[in-house]
Design an enzyme around this catalytic site. Structure first.
Site, PDB file in Angstrom:
ATOM      1  N   GLU A  36       0.610 -49.955 -43.847  1.00  0.00           N
ATOM      2  CA  GLU A  36       1.077 -51.329 -43.563  1.00  0.00           C
ATOM      3  C   GLU A  36       2.193 -51.712 -44.535  1.00  0.00           C
ATOM      4  OE1 GLU A  36      -2.608 -54.091 -42.340  1.00  0.00           O
ATOM      5  OE2 GLU A  36      -3.047 -52.677 -43.915  1.00  0.00           O
ATOM      6  N   ASP A  38       4.242 -49.731 -46.220  1.00  0.00           N
ATOM      7  CA  ASP A  38       5.474 -48.980 -45.950  1.00  0.00           C
ATOM      8  C   ASP A  38       6.200 -49.514 -44.716  1.00  0.00           C
ATOM      9  OD1 ASP A  38       5.118 -47.375 -48.159  1.00  0.00           O
ATOM     10  OD2 ASP A  38       3.976 -45.863 -47.067  1.00  0.00           O
ATOM     11  N   SER A  96      10.521 -43.858 -57.961  1.00  0.00           N
ATOM     12  CA  SER A  96       9.539 -43.609 -56.923  1.00  0.00           C
ATOM     13  C   SER A  96      10.143 -42.578 -55.955  1.00  0.00           C
ATOM     14  CB  SER A  96       9.281 -44.941 -56.243  1.00  0.00           C
ATOM     15  OG  SER A  96       8.375 -44.786 -55.215  1.00  0.00           O
ATOM     16  N   LEU A  97       9.497 -42.378 -54.832  1.00  0.00           N
ATOM     17  CA  LEU A  97      10.027 -41.425 -53.845  1.00  0.00           C
ATOM     18  C   LEU A  97      10.252 -42.129 -52.517  1.00  0.00           C
ATOM     19  CD1 LEU A  97       7.671 -38.336 -54.239  1.00  0.00           C
ATOM     20  CD2 LEU A  97      10.117 -38.374 -54.694  1.00  0.00           C
ATOM     21  N   GLU A 132       5.097 -29.533 -52.244  1.00  0.00           N
ATOM     22  CA  GLU A 132       3.907 -29.729 -53.086  1.00  0.00           C
ATOM     23  C   GLU A 132       3.010 -30.789 -52.486  1.00  0.00           C
ATOM     24  OE1 GLU A 132       5.658 -31.066 -56.757  1.00  0.00           O
ATOM     25  OE2 GLU A 132       7.101 -29.428 -56.671  1.00  0.00           O
ATOM     26  N   LYS A 134       1.132 -34.241 -52.498  1.00  0.00           N
ATOM     27  CA  LYS A 134       1.375 -35.546 -53.120  1.00  0.00           C
ATOM     28  C   LYS A 134       0.012 -36.037 -53.596  1.00  0.00           C
ATOM     29  CE  LYS A 134       3.527 -40.032 -52.082  1.00  0.00           C
ATOM     30  NZ  LYS A 134       2.771 -40.685 -53.085  1.00  0.00           N
ATOM     31  N   ASP A 136      -2.733 -38.416 -55.047  1.00  0.00           N
ATOM     32  CA  ASP A 136      -2.892 -39.864 -54.965  1.00  0.00           C
ATOM     33  C   ASP A 136      -3.562 -40.380 -56.232  1.00  0.00           C
ATOM     34  OD1 ASP A 136      -2.628 -42.297 -53.884  1.00  0.00           O
ATOM     35  OD2 ASP A 136      -4.223 -42.101 -52.400  1.00  0.00           O
ATOM     36  N   ARG A 155       4.179 -45.395 -65.663  1.00  0.00           N
ATOM     37  CA  ARG A 155       5.491 -45.648 -65.073  1.00  0.00           C
ATOM     38  C   ARG A 155       6.000 -47.043 -65.445  1.00  0.00           C
ATOM     39  NH1 ARG A 155       6.756 -44.819 -58.827  1.00  0.00           N
ATOM     40  NH2 ARG A 155       5.493 -46.670 -58.554  1.00  0.00           N
ATOM     41  N   GLU A 192       0.691 -36.848 -62.392  1.00  0.00           N
ATOM     42  CA  GLU A 192      -0.213 -37.852 -61.856  1.00  0.00           C
ATOM     43  C   GLU A 192      -1.569 -37.710 -62.548  1.00  0.00           C
ATOM     44  OE1 GLU A 192       1.689 -39.307 -59.649  1.00  0.00           O
ATOM     45  OE2 GLU A 192       0.359 -40.555 -58.412  1.00  0.00           O
ATOM     46  N   TYR A 244       4.174 -32.375 -62.330  1.00  0.00           N
ATOM     47  CA  TYR A 244       5.048 -31.870 -61.271  1.00  0.00           C
ATOM     48  C   TYR A 244       6.551 -32.074 -61.498  1.00  0.00           C
ATOM     49  CZ  TYR A 244       3.917 -36.726 -60.012  1.00  0.00           C
ATOM     50  OH  TYR A 244       3.699 -38.058 -60.045  1.00  0.00           O
ATOM     51  N   LYS A 307      10.946 -31.162 -52.394  1.00  0.00           N
ATOM     52  CA  LYS A 307      11.979 -31.333 -53.418  1.00  0.00           C
ATOM     53  C   LYS A 307      13.012 -30.222 -53.324  1.00  0.00           C
ATOM     54  CE  LYS A 307       8.471 -33.000 -56.582  1.00  0.00           C
ATOM     55  NZ  LYS A 307       7.625 -32.709 -57.735  1.00  0.00           N
ATOM     56  N   LYS A 331       4.230 -38.686 -45.659  1.00  0.00           N
ATOM     57  CA  LYS A 331       2.878 -39.205 -45.880  1.00  0.00           C
ATOM     58  C   LYS A 331       1.981 -39.017 -44.665  1.00  0.00           C
ATOM     59  CE  LYS A 331       2.428 -42.916 -48.567  1.00  0.00           C
ATOM     60  NZ  LYS A 331       2.690 -44.151 -49.311  1.00  0.00           N
ATOM     61  N   CYS A 425     -32.177 -66.268 -46.676  1.00  0.00           N
ATOM     62  CA  CYS A 425     -32.293 -64.926 -47.255  1.00  0.00           C
ATOM     63  C   CYS A 425     -33.204 -64.052 -46.392  1.00  0.00           C
ATOM     64  CB  CYS A 425     -32.845 -65.042 -48.672  1.00  0.00           C
ATOM     65  SG  CYS A 425     -33.213 -63.442 -49.402  1.00  0.00           S
ATOM     66  N   CYS A 428     -36.488 -63.439 -48.799  1.00  0.00           N
ATOM     67  CA  CYS A 428     -37.448 -64.458 -49.238  1.00  0.00           C
ATOM     68  C   CYS A 428     -37.336 -65.754 -48.440  1.00  0.00           C
ATOM     69  CB  CYS A 428     -37.263 -64.759 -50.714  1.00  0.00           C
ATOM     70  SG  CYS A 428     -35.753 -65.674 -51.064  1.00  0.00           S
ATOM     71  N   CYS A 443     -28.282 -65.550 -52.276  1.00  0.00           N
ATOM     72  CA  CYS A 443     -29.631 -66.106 -52.260  1.00  0.00           C
ATOM     73  C   CYS A 443     -29.832 -66.729 -53.643  1.00  0.00           C
ATOM     74  CB  CYS A 443     -30.655 -64.999 -52.022  1.00  0.00           C
ATOM     75  SG  CYS A 443     -32.315 -65.547 -52.423  1.00  0.00           S
ATOM     76  N   CYS A 449     -37.092 -64.352 -55.462  1.00  0.00           N
ATOM     77  CA  CYS A 449     -36.779 -63.447 -54.352  1.00  0.00           C
ATOM     78  C   CYS A 449     -37.160 -62.011 -54.764  1.00  0.00           C
ATOM     79  CB  CYS A 449     -35.290 -63.550 -54.038  1.00  0.00           C
ATOM     80  SG  CYS A 449     -34.739 -62.435 -52.751  1.00  0.00           S
TER      81      CYS A 449
HETATM   82  S1  IVH Z   1       7.968 -36.104 -57.760  1.00  0.00           S
HETATM   83  C1  IVH Z   1      11.711 -38.548 -59.224  1.00  0.00           C
HETATM   84  N1  IVH Z   1       5.809 -34.855 -56.933  1.00  0.00           N
HETATM   85  O1  IVH Z   1       4.153 -40.228 -55.708  1.00  0.00           O
HETATM   86  C2  IVH Z   1      10.595 -38.065 -58.379  1.00  0.00           C
HETATM   87  N2  IVH Z   1       5.700 -37.209 -57.167  1.00  0.00           N
HETATM   88  O2  IVH Z   1       5.102 -42.334 -53.955  1.00  0.00           O
HETATM   89  C3  IVH Z   1       9.385 -37.838 -59.132  1.00  0.00           C
HETATM   90  N3  IVH Z   1       3.495 -38.168 -56.684  1.00  0.00           N
HETATM   91  O3  IVH Z   1       6.132 -41.858 -58.092  1.00  0.00           O
HETATM   92  C4  IVH Z   1       8.177 -37.725 -58.307  1.00  0.00           C
HETATM   93  N4  IVH Z   1       2.483 -36.269 -56.212  1.00  0.00           N
HETATM   94  O4  IVH Z   1       3.824 -40.902 -58.837  1.00  0.00           O
HETATM   95  C5  IVH Z   1       6.358 -36.043 -57.239  1.00  0.00           C
HETATM   96  N5  IVH Z   1       3.977 -33.577 -56.279  1.00  0.00           N
HETATM   97  C6  IVH Z   1       4.514 -34.772 -56.567  1.00  0.00           C
HETATM   98  C7  IVH Z   1       3.779 -35.977 -56.513  1.00  0.00           C
HETATM   99  C8  IVH Z   1       4.410 -37.190 -56.808  1.00  0.00           C
HETATM  100  C9  IVH Z   1       2.339 -37.593 -56.339  1.00  0.00           C
HETATM  101  C10 IVH Z   1       3.643 -39.639 -56.869  1.00  0.00           C
HETATM  102  C11 IVH Z   1       4.553 -40.052 -57.986  1.00  0.00           C
HETATM  103  C12 IVH Z   1       5.639 -40.854 -57.307  1.00  0.00           C
HETATM  104  C13 IVH Z   1       4.908 -41.348 -56.099  1.00  0.00           C
HETATM  105  C14 IVH Z   1       5.837 -41.808 -55.000  1.00  0.00           C
END
Ligand code: IVH
Length: 702
Positions: A36, A38, A96-97, A132, A134, A136, A155, A192, A244, A307, A331, A425, A428, A443, A449
């Site tokens: 949502e 994004d 960020s990415l 790679e 991602k 979480d 960050r 991460e 990473y 990348k 994603k 309740c 009770c 309650c 209770c």
């Molecule tokens: S590379 C400049 N690689 O996802 C780019 N990020 O949604 C550096 N993340 O800010 C990020 N797995 O915190 C990279 N294999 C991975 C990742 C990764 C998770 C996170 C990271 C980033 C966020 C973006």
């Protein structure tokens, strides 16, 4: 869209996104799904692209979400304690990415990246991509100097981050010293911090048992845990790290993959679930593989990061204000299942909260069979317009208990029934009261209770509270026979009472009574937690015990006194006030005191001197001992630690790399700034003999 209309929508979207981002990054309480979020962000991007004159530098499209704590700590319930961290600038911005849910956009990214580099270069050095997982979790930036971990920053807002070095040192797979010798003199490595499913489930089960707000997902749990007040507690949270992205001046590696392989050789945690791909087909294959296989992983992944592998091409492609042009995230969408809602149970918890729980027609979701789902509260049921008999969408956004995210109205059977949240309740029969702030029904019959009473007794004896060996069945038995009703009753039990119960023998009775006797040595902070004051979890109990030192000071504290304690907000303060205002509770405490339980912190056995008595001291930076040890040293000499410089500060004890903000503030207020050596010499140097030398002691005696 018309310009005026666009202007309104842009403002609206920015407000929604800023709020959602704060809830996500700062409060660790997401209000919407990633998807949502994004989609709204994409809508804003599209509008800003149409009307570039409306782009402002503070638009969510132009900056990364910030995890920096707000100046004023959050007072919302259930927010993890947050300490004031020193903040330091990032050497390289932490971005960020760009992300997408659409495979054709991954193709477009790969094309764009390749076209950004002149053909004569790519002929010599072919293009490849590192794919790679991602992870979480929450982003971290580690600095290693001469093979030693010297700093860990979150960050933050991408430009400055919170210094969480002390906490990171408690994460077991992060080495403080590197193996080998071929590491660069100084480099940063980013990654991460995440919480594997097993640790997340364990933590949330404990939190639910303690009626603390469970974490919404492992990402929030990781980020909340990383910012815990007490560094040593971080170790128990089961956090892990994966790295990473290596950065530094003139790193001697030609590809990203090579840099990561090197890092792995030095003992750094690098995932081997990565692959260098030479074509879009290979990238797609990797994505498809992990879209299925991710369900078998012991941790959460929310996508794949692609990348550009060659460092020289990464450099040439560069960055936008927010993202690298050399990487993108694909994603995965959260998995959903559609199933029938068979009935709704209303469960009463230890503190009286009544929670609706959905009973579902069993359905397979993310590899597990789901039979029950949380409905949160009456408001949520109303928003969903849920009927018993409906077909509902269930999602497992990371929670142990999946949640119902929607109703398939087209499949509503004619006999579907609108559920009625009970007004009394279910246990009770007391009339429920509604807590508006929490949108929950309670309650109020705390002392009558049965579910609440038994729940409180179970909690009182539990491992993290009084740690008495007794199962729920024992407590049921004692309660049903009318032997215990109040925690203080346990300490009045006699062997004869127990032997009169079914199944009890000499040995088991003695064991139980011994365990109760042993529990009298439980430290105050745990006794306080055992009392089961609403909203006072383990961490809050610890802070309160440290602050007030004994129960009497706590019982007479005003609202303001309570709010002055680290980590206590209005909700907790009100709950503590209500607890001590109730005579049943104060009677219980009196009886427990009489039984010999501890209601004050240990007399400061380690009190070394009164050299710092009456002095409020702020420390900043690194010392020859850890910051926690320095704080303990100050306290042991009678001083008071404070997190921020004010007119009341006696002096700022500044270690190596002390926080520039604190130094500036001390200077502007004319507060003395001293270093560790001066501190030791001036204040702790002439301590009267505190250590009695055994030999001398004997000499004087004999
Ligand atoms: S590379 C400049 N690689 O996802 C780019 N990020 O949604 C550096 N993340 O800010 C990020 N797995 O915190 C990279 N294999 C991975 C990742 C990764 C998770 C996170 C990271 C980033 C966020 C973006």
């Amino acid at each position: 869209m018309e310009k005026a209309q666009a202007n309104i929508r842009i403002k609206e979207l920015r407000d929604i996104l800023n709020d959602a981002s704060r809830r996500y990054y700062v409060e660790n309480m997401p209000t919407m799904s990633d998807y949502e979020f994004d989609m709204l962000l994409k809508e804003l991007e599209a509008l800003e692209a149409e009307y570039p004159e409306m782009v402002t530098p503070d638009s969510p499209t132009q900056k990364v979400g910030s995890d920096l704590a707000e100046a004023k700590p959050s007072k919302r319930k259930g927010i993890e304690p947050r300490k004031e961290f020193e903040q330091y600038p990032h050497r390289y911005p932490m971005l960020s990415l760009g992300n997408t849910y659409d495979i054709s956009e991954v193709q477009a990214f790969a094309d764009r990246a390749a076209k950004g580099i002149p053909a004569e270069e790519t002929e010599k050095v072919p293009f490849s991509f590192s794919c790679e997982l991602k992870f979480d979790g929450t982003a971290i930036c580690l600095t290693y100097q001469k093979g030693k971990l010297t700093r860990a920053l979150t960050r933050g807002d991408g430009t400055i981050g919170d210094d969480v070095t002390e906490n990171v040192k408690h994460i077991s797979n992060i080495p403080q010293t590197l193996q080998g010798t071929d590491w660069p003199e100084e480099f940063e490595i980013r990654g991460e911090i995440y919480m594997p499913w097993a640790a997340f489930d364990r933590l949330n089960l404990e939190r639910e048992k303690d009626e603390e707000q469970p974490f919404a997902n492992p990402r929030n749990a990781a980020s909340g845990s990383l910012k815990l007040v007490d560094s040593s507690m971080v170790a128990n949270r089961g956090l892990e790290c994966t790295l990473y992205h290596m950065l530094g001046e003139d790193l001697p590696y030609s590809t990203h993959d090579e840099a990561l392989s090197k890092a792995a050789e030095w003992g750094l945690p690098i995932s081997d679930l990565r692959k260098v791909c030479k074509s879009i087909e290979e990238i797609e294959e990797f994505i498809n593989l992990w879209d299925t296989e991710r369900k078998t992983l012991p941790f959460a992944t929310d996508g794949i990061v692609i990348k550009v592998n060659q460092m020289q091409y990464q450099e040439e492609l560069g960055y936008t204000a927010k993202f690298p042009r050399w990487a993108v995230a694909y994603k995965f969408k959260a998995e959903q299942a559609l199933t029938r809602l068979n009935s709704i149970d209303y469960q009463v918890g230890r503190t009286g909260a009544v929670t609706p729980v959905a009973n579902l027609e069993p359905v397979l979701l993310s590899g597990t069979i789901v039979k029950r789902a949380s409905l949160h509260n009456a408001d949520q049921m109303e928003i969903l317009d849920i009927h018993v008999g409906d077909y509902v969408y269930v999602e497992k956004g990371g929670e142990i208990i999946p949640k119902i995210t929607g109703v398939e109205l087209s499949q509503r059977p004619a006999d579907a029934e609108l559920p009625h949240f009970p007004t009394t309740c279910p246990d009770c029969g007391a009339t429920l009261v509604r807590d508006e702030q929490e949108a929950k029904a309670f309650c109020p019959n705390q002392s009558g209770c049965p579910t609440q009473i038994k729940g409180k007794l179970v909690h009182f004896l539990s491992r993290k509270a009084m740690n008495v060996i007794a199962g729920d069945a024992t407590i049921d038995q004692l309660y049903n026979k009318g032997l215990v009703w109040n925690p203080a009753d346990f300490y009045e039990l006699e062997k004869e009472h127990l032997l009169g119960l079914e199944g009890w023998k000499d040995r088991s009775a003695e064991r139980f009574l011994n365990s109760l006797e042993e529990s009298k040595k439980t430290p105050f902070e745990k006794v306080l937690f055992a009392l089961g004051i609403r909203h006072v979890g383990e961490t809050t109990a610890k802070s309160m015990a440290r602050h007030f030192k004994n129960i009497d000071a706590m019982a007479t504290a005003t609202r303001e006194d309570l709010l002055a304690v680290d980590d206590i907000g209005e909700v907790i303060a009100d709950s503590v006030l209500a607890y001590f205002a109730d005579g049943v509770n104060t009677d219980t405490i009196d009886r427990l005191k009489a039984a010999g339980l501890r209601f004050e912190v240990e007399k400061e056995a380690e009190a070394l001197s009164e050299a710092l008595k009456g002095k409020t001291i702020v420390i900043s930076g690194n010392f020859s001992i850890s910051r926690d040890e320095m704080k303990a040293l100050i306290a042991a000499h009678g001083g008071k630690n404070s997190g921020s410089v004010s007119g009341k500060t006696a002096f700022l004890l500044a270690g190596e790399k002390a926080g520039p903000e604190k130094l500036k503030k001390a200077e502007s207020l004319g507060i003395r700034i001293i270093d560790e050596k001066t501190f030791m010499e001036e204040f702790l140097g002439e301590i009267p003999d505190q250590v009695v030398n055994d030999d001398n002691f004997k000499e004087t005696l004999f």
